[in-house]
Structure formats: C-alpha cells, structure tokens
Design a protein around this motif. Structure first.
Motif, PDB file in Angstrom:
ATOM      1  N   LEU A 187       0.850  -1.184   0.000  1.00 35.40           N
ATOM      2  CA  LEU A 187       0.000   0.000   0.000  1.00 35.40           C
ATOM      3  C   LEU A 187       0.889   1.237   0.000  1.00 35.40           C
ATOM      4  CD1 LEU A 187      -2.734   1.460   0.286  1.00 35.40           C
ATOM      5  CD2 LEU A 187      -2.528   1.156   2.764  1.00 35.40           C
ATOM      6  N   ILE A 188       0.697   2.101  -0.986  1.00 35.81           N
ATOM      7  CA  ILE A 188       1.454   3.346  -1.079  1.00 35.81           C
ATOM      8  C   ILE A 188       0.513   4.503  -0.787  1.00 35.81           C
ATOM      9  CG2 ILE A 188       2.870   4.810  -2.566  1.00 35.81           C
ATOM     10  CD1 ILE A 188       3.483   2.285  -4.215  1.00 35.81           C
ATOM     11  N   LEU A 189       0.837   5.289   0.201  1.00 32.66           N
ATOM     12  CA  LEU A 189       0.010   6.431   0.604  1.00 32.66           C
ATOM     13  C   LEU A 189       0.802   7.708   0.361  1.00 32.66           C
ATOM     14  CD1 LEU A 189      -1.329   4.977   3.985  1.00 32.66           C
ATOM     15  CD2 LEU A 189      -2.546   5.083   1.817  1.00 32.66           C
ATOM     16  N   ASP A 190       0.399   8.467  -0.656  1.00 37.90           N
ATOM     17  CA  ASP A 190       1.097   9.700  -1.028  1.00 37.90           C
ATOM     18  C   ASP A 190       0.327  10.891  -0.453  1.00 37.90           C
ATOM     19  OD1 ASP A 190       2.621  11.668  -2.148  1.00 37.90           O
ATOM     20  OD2 ASP A 190       2.424  10.993  -4.221  1.00 37.90           O
ATOM     21  N   GLU A 191       0.858  11.481   0.593  1.00 34.45           N
ATOM     22  CA  GLU A 191       0.215  12.588   1.311  1.00 34.45           C
ATOM     23  C   GLU A 191      -1.215  12.237   1.692  1.00 34.45           C
ATOM     24  OE1 GLU A 191       1.653  15.156   2.426  1.00 34.45           O
ATOM     25  OE2 GLU A 191       3.527  15.182   1.329  1.00 34.45           O
ATOM     26  N   PRO A 192      -1.421  11.119   2.408  1.00 31.04           N
ATOM     27  CA  PRO A 192      -2.785  10.669   2.677  1.00 31.04           C
ATOM     28  C   PRO A 192      -3.537  11.511   3.702  1.00 31.04           C
ATOM     29  CG  PRO A 192      -1.240   9.303   3.861  1.00 31.04           C
ATOM     30  CD  PRO A 192      -0.423  10.221   3.005  1.00 31.04           C
ATOM     31  N   THR A 193      -2.810  12.284   4.510  1.00 30.27           N
ATOM     32  CA  THR A 193      -3.482  13.065   5.564  1.00 30.27           C
ATOM     33  C   THR A 193      -3.470  14.556   5.268  1.00 30.27           C
ATOM     34  OG1 THR A 193      -1.439  13.303   6.867  1.00 30.27           O
ATOM     35  CG2 THR A 193      -2.777  11.338   7.271  1.00 30.27           C
ATOM     36  N   SER A 194      -3.154  14.934   4.017  1.00 33.41           N
ATOM     37  CA  SER A 194      -3.010  16.356   3.712  1.00 33.41           C
ATOM     38  C   SER A 194      -4.304  17.132   3.910  1.00 33.41           C
ATOM     39  CB  SER A 194      -2.513  16.529   2.266  1.00 33.41           C
ATOM     40  OG  SER A 194      -3.426  15.969   1.348  1.00 33.41           O
ATOM     41  N   SER A 195      -5.460  16.461   3.817  1.00 37.94           N
ATOM     42  CA  SER A 195      -6.743  17.144   4.009  1.00 37.94           C
ATOM     43  C   SER A 195      -7.514  16.618   5.203  1.00 37.94           C
ATOM     44  CB  SER A 195      -7.603  17.000   2.744  1.00 37.94           C
ATOM     45  OG  SER A 195      -6.987  17.600   1.648  1.00 37.94           O
ATOM     46  N   LEU A 196      -6.886  15.762   5.996  1.00 34.01           N
ATOM     47  CA  LEU A 196      -7.566  15.178   7.143  1.00 34.01           C
ATOM     48  C   LEU A 196      -7.246  15.940   8.414  1.00 34.01           C
ATOM     49  CD1 LEU A 196      -7.016  11.349   6.524  1.00 34.01           C
ATOM     50  CD2 LEU A 196      -8.919  12.794   5.776  1.00 34.01           C
ATOM     51  N   GLY A 197      -8.247  16.005   9.292  1.00 32.16           N
ATOM     52  CA  GLY A 197      -8.021  16.581  10.600  1.00 32.16           C
ATOM     53  C   GLY A 197      -7.249  15.614  11.486  1.00 32.16           C
ATOM     54  N   ALA A 198      -6.964  16.040  12.710  1.00 35.89           N
ATOM     55  CA  ALA A 198      -6.127  15.243  13.613  1.00 35.89           C
ATOM     56  C   ALA A 198      -6.757  13.895  13.935  1.00 35.89           C
ATOM     57  CB  ALA A 198      -5.867  16.027  14.898  1.00 35.89           C
ATOM     58  N   GLU A 199      -8.070  13.878  14.162  1.00 36.44           N
ATOM     59  CA  GLU A 199      -8.727  12.627  14.539  1.00 36.44           C
ATOM     60  C   GLU A 199      -8.680  11.610  13.402  1.00 36.44           C
ATOM     61  OE1 GLU A 199     -12.999  11.025  16.298  1.00 36.44           O
ATOM     62  OE2 GLU A 199     -12.936  12.854  15.082  1.00 36.44           O
ATOM     63  N   ARG A 200      -9.025  12.042  12.195  1.00 35.89           N
ATOM     64  CA  ARG A 200      -9.027  11.122  11.065  1.00 35.89           C
ATOM     65  C   ARG A 200      -7.603  10.666  10.730  1.00 35.89           C
ATOM     66  NH1 ARG A 200     -13.868   9.636  11.931  1.00 35.89           N
ATOM     67  NH2 ARG A 200     -15.514  11.095  11.312  1.00 35.89           N
ATOM     68  N   SER A 201      -6.634  11.545  10.879  1.00 37.68           N
ATOM     69  CA  SER A 201      -5.247  11.167  10.630  1.00 37.68           C
ATOM     70  C   SER A 201      -4.797  10.090  11.612  1.00 37.68           C
ATOM     71  CB  SER A 201      -4.350  12.399  10.741  1.00 37.68           C
ATOM     72  OG  SER A 201      -2.997  12.040  10.607  1.00 37.68           O
ATOM     73  N   ALA A 202      -5.163  10.250  12.877  1.00 35.45           N
ATOM     74  CA  ALA A 202      -4.800   9.251  13.882  1.00 35.45           C
ATOM     75  C   ALA A 202      -5.470   7.911  13.582  1.00 35.45           C
ATOM     76  CB  ALA A 202      -5.199   9.743  15.266  1.00 35.45           C
ATOM     77  N   GLN A 203      -6.715   7.954  13.115  1.00 32.55           N
ATOM     78  CA  GLN A 203      -7.404   6.715  12.759  1.00 32.55           C
ATOM     79  C   GLN A 203      -6.685   6.001  11.624  1.00 32.55           C
ATOM     80  OE1 GLN A 203     -11.315   8.236  11.894  1.00 32.55           O
ATOM     81  NE2 GLN A 203     -12.090   7.832  13.963  1.00 32.55           N
ATOM     82  N   LEU A 204      -6.241   6.751  10.634  1.00 33.51           N
ATOM     83  CA  LEU A 204      -5.529   6.146   9.507  1.00 33.51           C
ATOM     84  C   LEU A 204      -4.229   5.505   9.975  1.00 33.51           C
ATOM     85  CD1 LEU A 204      -5.055   5.563   6.533  1.00 33.51           C
ATOM     86  CD2 LEU A 204      -4.081   7.872   6.314  1.00 33.51           C
ATOM     87  N   ARG A 205      -3.485   6.192  10.832  1.00 31.93           N
ATOM     88  CA  ARG A 205      -2.206   5.629  11.291  1.00 31.93           C
ATOM     89  C   ARG A 205      -2.433   4.359  12.116  1.00 31.93           C
ATOM     90  NH1 ARG A 205      -1.459  11.032  12.577  1.00 31.93           N
ATOM     91  NH2 ARG A 205      -1.211  10.617  14.799  1.00 31.93           N
ATOM     92  N   ARG A 206      -3.495   4.342  12.909  1.00 31.06           N
ATOM     93  CA  ARG A 206      -3.811   3.120  13.658  1.00 31.06           C
ATOM     94  C   ARG A 206      -4.117   1.970  12.695  1.00 31.06           C
ATOM     95  NH1 ARG A 206      -6.480   6.665  17.328  1.00 31.06           N
ATOM     96  NH2 ARG A 206      -8.483   6.359  16.260  1.00 31.06           N
TER      97      ARG A 206
END
Length: 826
Positions: A187-206
C-alpha cells in the motif's frame, strides 16, 4: 544534535528478520525528463509487514519513484523485482502492478467526481460485479464497510456523488477504496493526511499499524514529519532524485528528518515573533455578524495588519466563511471596495489551469486585473513571476513547464505566487500548505507575516493546528459557528484541539460528513427543469386545442420528435465522455439514404454499408483516443464524409422504405401511440446503458480519464464502446425517418446535430465532466420538437422556430446557472 550523515544510494537498511526475501526490490532506478534527473541510481527494499516513511522536499523525486513502482512510468535504468522475480519493464503496467497487489493513493486524488462513492469502488474492483443484476448493492456494502473500518464514525454516504463531498471526505473515500482490495500486499500512501483533521489522521495511522501486523507493507509519504515518525518502522529521505538518508524511526527525530530533506542547517527553526495578544487597531475590513458566532462571542471585527486563523474540525464552517467572503462580498461582511485574493488547497478543482504553463498560471491574476485589450507577453510577465518563484523557492527554470508536470507542492507554490502577483487588501487562505514540504512552509509563514505587516488582513484556514501559532487571533468553529476566540499567547495546540471537540466529543462524527444530512433542493430542481418545460409547452398546446392530448393528436405531434430524441441520446453518450459529435445528424441522414436505396435494391449490400458505418464510428473513437485528435475535429471531418457519401448514393430526394422496415416502426399498442412507445423504449435503453457497469466506466472516463487509465481501464476500448453506442442510436433514427417518410434525403437530418446538443444541455447534462441525464435529454428533445407545433397553433410563423428554441435554451441555462451558484454557496 548530531549532523545527519549522508549515505551511498546503494546502501539499504534491512530489518532484523534477516535474509527473508524482499516483497519489492528496486536496484539502480533512474528516470530523466529532458535534462532533469527525477530519479538517480535509487536502490530500495520493502519487506512484508513493514511501514516505510518516505520524505523529501517537493520535486525530490518521490512521486516519480512511486509511479515506477505502480507501473505507470517506465524507468530508463535499473530493475524492479517482486518477491525475488525480476519484472519485465516492457510488460509491467498499472494493471499488472494491481494484479500483484500494489495499490497507491495518489496525492492528487484519482476519484471520478461524477460517480457515486459506491461507483468509484466499482472502478477499483470491477471483478465483484460479476453478472449480478443488483451489482451496485455489493459496492455500497463494500464502500460502507471499508470506510468504517479505517475511519470509524465518518458516515460518508455511499450514494453521494464524490463531487458533492468535502475534500476530507474524498480523501477518506480514496484511501478506503484502495485499502479494500483483499489481495493488497503493498500500500502506497502519497500525502494521505493532507486534508484530514487530527482525529481522522490518527485513525488512519492506527489502521496502517494494524494492517502491518497482518503482513501488509506500506510506503507512507508525507510532509507531516511527526506523523511519519509515529507510523513508520524506518524513514528514508530523498533529495535531488537520490536517497540520501535512512534511519530506524525509533532512533530518528524531526530535526534530523528536516536536515536530511533540506541539507545542513535546514533543521534550524526560525524564531517566531512574539504575539502580544493586544487587539489590532487597523481598519475593520471584515465584520462577522452574530449569525456566525455564538452568543458568548458576539459580532467580530477583523482588521488590517492581523493574521486570523480559522480552526476546528474539518467541515465545521471554515471553508464556507472563506467562500462567502470571496464570492458574496456584499452580504458576507466584507468592507465595500476591498480587494480579495483567494488561495485554495484543492488544487485540481479550484486552483490550477491544467493546460497552461507555470508562468501562465502565476500571471493570470495580474493579467485579469488589466484592461481587456492589454497586451500579454510571457517576456513581460516573467520577471515578476520569477521574483515570486524565488521567494517561494520555486525553480525559475520550471516557469515554462506545464503546471501538471510539477509536484503537488510546487503546484501549490504557483498558486500562492499567483495570489501575491498583484495588490490586495484581504488574503483568504484555504489550507494553502497542503502537500507542501517543511522548507516551503517556513517561507510561506514568513510571507504571511510580511503581508500582515504591510497592512493587509490574512484569514487562514488550516488542517494543521500547529500552523495557527503563526496567527494573531484564532476562531474555533463548531457546527458552522464560532464557539471560541483565542488571542496571542493564548493560542496553543492543546487549547485549539480541546475547543474543537468541546461540543462534538471525541467519539462523535465530524461535521460535514453526515451521510443522512438533508439533501439540497438545487440539484433536484435542476433535474426537474426539462420536464417542467415539456409540461408547460404541452399544456399550452392542449389549452389551445384539447385534441392535442388525444391518442391521435399525440401520434401526430410526437412522430417528428422520435428522430431528434434518438440523435440527442446518441449525442448524450458522446458528451458523457466530455466530447461533442458534430456529425450525428449527418450520419442519421446517411443511414436514411442507405436504407431507402441500398437496403431496398440489395439488402446484403445495404446491411454491409450500415455495418461499415458502425465501423466508421468505432474508428472515430480510436482516432480520438489513440492519436489524441480532438473529437470536434474528427467528428466534423466525419460529417463531411457522411454527407458526401449520401449525396453520391442519392443526388436528390427519393427512394423508398423496405416493407419490413416500415412494419418495424408501425406496430401499435392499444391506447399508446407508437411514437410515444418508441420514445419510451429509447429512454429505457439509454437508462439501461447508463446504469450498467459499462455506462459507469464511460461516465468515469468523461470525468477523470487519467484516473481510469491508471486503474487499468483501456481508454481506446471504451472510446470504441462510446461511439458504437452513439452510432446505434443515430442509426435507429435514420431507419425511423426512412420508415415513416418512405423516402430519403441526405439533408433532412442536418438540423438535428445542433438541436441534439441543445437537447443535451437542456436535459441537465454538462458538456464537460461526464454528467449526463437520459430522461432529461428525452424531455428536452421532445420540448424542442414541439415548439414548432406550438407556434403554429398560436398563429406564429414557424420562421421564428429556431429563435424560440434558442431563447428557451438560454432561459433554461440561465436558471440552471442560478441554481448551481446557490447550491455551491449553500
């Protein structure tokens, strides 16, 4: 801090697992674009179950490397191995990469805005559809489960058009769509959190860490360096097309990463100016009334010389305020006469002009401010653009490049340069540093402070709470209202985050992402316009002559409408590909001639001629796609061929209809006029094709052809399908004219081409973007056809028929434009 030591590109860190075979091995990868070395002797191993953080400044070569890994770009040098097996670069493609389990979430999202969320999942995984009649249900379930698995509580409606989603919702859909593949291995994620807030970014990293434990390898590319350290096992930095640094994440730090990206000294943080918290004393340029604030905050004045941040969960009303200030200056509280500039973070939809150069993209703002006949020369515009580019560390040598040839971060720098190219009073920033490297961010922060010092007002929305430390004041939004105001030294990350969740709670859904939100009336009214027009025209005729509503009256009125309906539907499928067929009417005329001459004298030869016409239409699709010739050129040339062939076969009107053809269009159903039945059948056929899997892909190509191509769909093949479908509808129209007139005339259908385009537009279709509406097109075509009869019943000369049709079209378009504007501002 110890300086970062550069390493040889050939070196590679191997995890403690020992000698296990790497999932992906890159050896000596090189790629050049002209004199620019995008990748230079790159060597990298990726093992199952590890997360690699890939960092680098904009233009470092990260995206080029990922395109090579995904089979989109072929390297000039080096080799790619998958599970120890060398891949043939001549056969390795995007489809091949997907089949082996490689998926990428692109920085510039590859969704089709004209398709629903569920349909976009079909584009990525068509094999699940099978031959099920209710195949879409599978993708609604898949989309819902996939989004919830990564972003619990997001509640993105799977029936919503992607174009109607917020940027954060689109990013979540893109990530969930790619991650839903059960065969996924890399899985390649190129700037996957550039438009996400802190909560959604943390969910993605988990989620990434969870999948890594299951054996999924991930390459995580981001300019948010703390997130990279948090999620990755090791970090790799690129600079000037080479890998210059590698480290185990647990042993690395953000300053080390910054220095690796930018060279010695890059980690040194410029000292921020102290914020006194004192109220600004400049002129009030914006007044926010109580409708945008809670009772505790009250009305607010935004003054020149200050930087005001708009914080809060994504979709809480920050962007709505920026858009209102820009598009509705009279009612939004903006001081009359204030000059406003807007920098959008949604580059693809609201920012760049994709066919223009970097210089043209930067200069357009200042050019537009001049007189309409002012001379425009690149040599004149270049010095100012070069100065701005230097300020933003954008390579002056790239000013002549097409804007889409730049990395996403450098595209954003061009947009910033455009806003700064001429004078203004208020600068609106909509997440302007999305996808921009840390060095460029620092330059941008410095610019913002200089702009405020010069007496301008800066209003800044960001998805990175840390950026608000650059502001004098911060307004925290919740549910489209300002719930708290922070000043000067009171501004800190913890306070902003706590305030953002004050009303929602950390487990509640983010605003703007409620899949059950009430639907706006604007799109519904737009869909109803062609039907309302038809009803009004028919009602006016019925009032004048009640026999119009009888079965016999409908037979007479609708018979001339049938060919226009069929040709309009043919045109609709071409328009669905963001193209126009200027030969649709002429082709129907040719079929009229062939069926009245060759089909009568020699049925076999006539059938062969019709099949040759179908092959000709398919060839047009191939020429348009494979040779990149504009559709308007190909179809215009084809129209001359159709007309010339028809005149050769039949110099003057005449001929007759085969008996079987007359019988084919003369059947009847008791109580249902034959023309009405034919129109309903044509509409049903068009709806069936449009709603099918084939129709979904055809519309997808009309909205985002590059995304479909990268997903492995063949643009040439689907161009052939598109034009073959259009040909069949136009062919039936020509056969119908022969059957009903018992004669042929090559010029009889000449007016249908422009009328078909008018019917398509009236029906609610868009000439660009793949938005079509079969039922609306049918209603629009019937309305245009009935106008002549209405004029005759009113005693008006039919000589003004075309003028009335044009006037009705302009009226409907004006009303549609008004609804679109209100819908966007709602």
């Amino acid at each position: 801090m110890q300086p970062t030591a550069a390493i040889s590109p050939a070196e590679d860190y191997r995890p403690s697992a020992g000698d296990r075979t790497a999932l992906l091995s890159l050896r000596g990868i090189g790629k050049a674009y002209g004199s620019t070395r995008a990748n230079d002797n790159l060597t990298l191993d990726v093992h199952p179950g590890e997360v690699i953080g890939l960092i680098g400044a904009n233009g470092a070569g990260k995206s080029t490397l990922m395109r090579i890994v995904c089979g989109v770009t072929r390297p000039d040098e080096g080799s790619v191995h998958w599970n120890g097996t060398a891949l043939d670069p001549h056969r390795f493609s995007a489809r091949a990469a997907q089949s082996q389990g490689t998926r990428i979430v692109w920085q510039e999202l590859s969704l089709c805005g004209n398709l629903s969320v569920a349909d976009n999942f079909y584009v990525e995984r068509p094999e699940l559809a099978g031959r099920r009649p209710l195949w879409r249900r599978v993708y609604h379930d898949l989309a819902r489960a996939s989004i919830e698995a990564i972003f619990p509580g997001a509640q993105v409606s799977t029936s919503a058009l992607v174009a109607d989603l917020s940027l954060a919702e689109r990013q979540m859909v893109e990530i969930a769509r790619v991650a839903a593949d059960p065969s996924l291995r890399l899985l390649i994620l190129d700037e996957p959190t550039s438009s996400l807030g802190a909560e959604r970014s943390a969910q993605l990293r988990r989620y990434v860490r969870q999948r890594a434990a299951e054996g999924l390898a991930t390459i995580f590319i981001s300019h948010k360096l703390a997130e990279v350290l948090d999620v990755s096992d090791r970090v790799i930095a690129m600079r000037n097309g080479q890998i210059v640094w590698r480290a185990i994440s647990a042993e690395a730090s953000v300053p080390q990463m910054v220095e690796a990206m930018g060279g010695p000294g890059a980690h040194e943080t410029p000292q921020r100016e102290a914020r006194s918290g004192a109220a600004a004393t400049g002129d009030a340029l914006v007044t926010l009334d109580r409708s945008r604030t809670t009772e505790q905050v009250g009305a607010l004045l935004l003054r020149s010389g200050e930087v005001v941040g708009l914080a809060g969960l994504e979709g809480s009303g920050q962007r709505a305020l920026l858009q209102a200030l820009f598009s509705q200056p009279r009612t939004s509280g903006l001081k009359p006469g204030s000059r406003v500039r807007y920098i959008s973070g949604d580059r693809a939809n609201e920012g760049v002009f994709p066919l223009w150069t970097v210089l043209q993209n930067i200069s357009i703002g200042s050019i537009a401010a001049r007189g309409p006949f002012a001379a425009v020369r690149d040599a004149v515009e270049r010095p100012a653009a070069a100065s701005l580019a230097a300020t933003l560390r954008l390579d002056e040598n790239r000013l002549g490049s097409k804007i889409l040839e730049l990395s996403g971060g450098n595209q954003q720098k061009a947009l910033v340069a455009r806003a700064l190219a001429d004078d203004f009073d208020v600068l609106l920033l909509d997440d302007p540093t999305r996808g921009v490297d840390i060095g460029a961010k620092r330059d941008f922060y410095r610019l913002v402070r200089e702009i405020a010092k010069a007496g301008r007002l800066v209003i800044w929305y960001s998805t990175e709470d840390l950026e608000f430390l650059e502001c004098d004041r911060v307004f925290v939004f919740s549910k489209n209202r300002i719930i708290r105001e922070l000043h000067g030294t009171d501004i800190d990350e913890d306070t902003i985050v706590a305030s953002s969740f004050a009303e929602h709670g950390k487990t509640s859904e983010e605003p703007g992402q409620d899949g059950n939100a009430p639907r706006r009336l604007g799109p519904t009214i737009m869909k109803a316009i062609p039907f309302a027009s038809l009803i009004l025209v028919f009602a006016a005729m019925s009032m004048k002559n009640p026999l119009v509503a009888s079965s016999f009256g409908l037979e007479l009125l609708l018979a001339p409408a049938v060919p226009l309906v069929l040709i309009a539907l043919a045109q609709m499928f071409v328009v669905g590909g963001s193209e126009i067929d200027l030969g649709a009417g002429a082709f129907a005329g040719l079929v009229n001639v062939i069926s009245a001459t060759l089909l009568v004298a020699s049925p076999f030869l006539g059938a062969a001629a019709l099949m040759a016409g179908l092959a000709g239409y398919a060839l047009m699709g191939i020429l348009i796609q494979a040779r990149a010739i504009p559709a308007i050129v190909v179809t215009l040339g084809a129209s001359f061929i159709w007309i010339g062939t028809g005149q050769t076969l039949q110099a003057s009107p005449g001929g007759s209809s085969p008996e079987w053809l007359t019988a084919l269009f003369s059947w009847s159903i008791p109580g249902l006029p034959t023309p009405l039945a034919l129109i309903l059948l044509a509409a049903a056929a068009a709806l069936f094709v449009d709603g099918s899997a084939l129709g979904t892909i055809l519309r997808g190509f009309g909205a985002n052809a590059s995304a479909l191509t990268r997903a492995g769909w063949s643009p040439v093949r689907y161009a052939v399908y598109r034009y073959a479908i259009a040909c069949i509808f136009a062919m039936v129209a020509g056969l119908y004219v022969t059957a009903t007139n018992n004669a042929s005339d090559i010029n009889a259908s000449s007016s249908f081409t422009l009328l078909s385009i008018a019917a398509v537009v009236m029906g609610g279709c868009q000439l660009l973007g793949g938005m079509i509406a079969p039922a609306g097109v049918v209603a629009g075509a019937v309305t245009l056809s009935l106008i002549g009869a209405l004029l005759a019943s009113l005693g008006v000369s039919t000589d003004v028929n075309a003028a009335v049709q044009g006037g009705l079209l302009i009226l409907i378009l004006g009303f549609q434009a008004l609804l679109v504007r209100r819908h966007r501002n709602a």
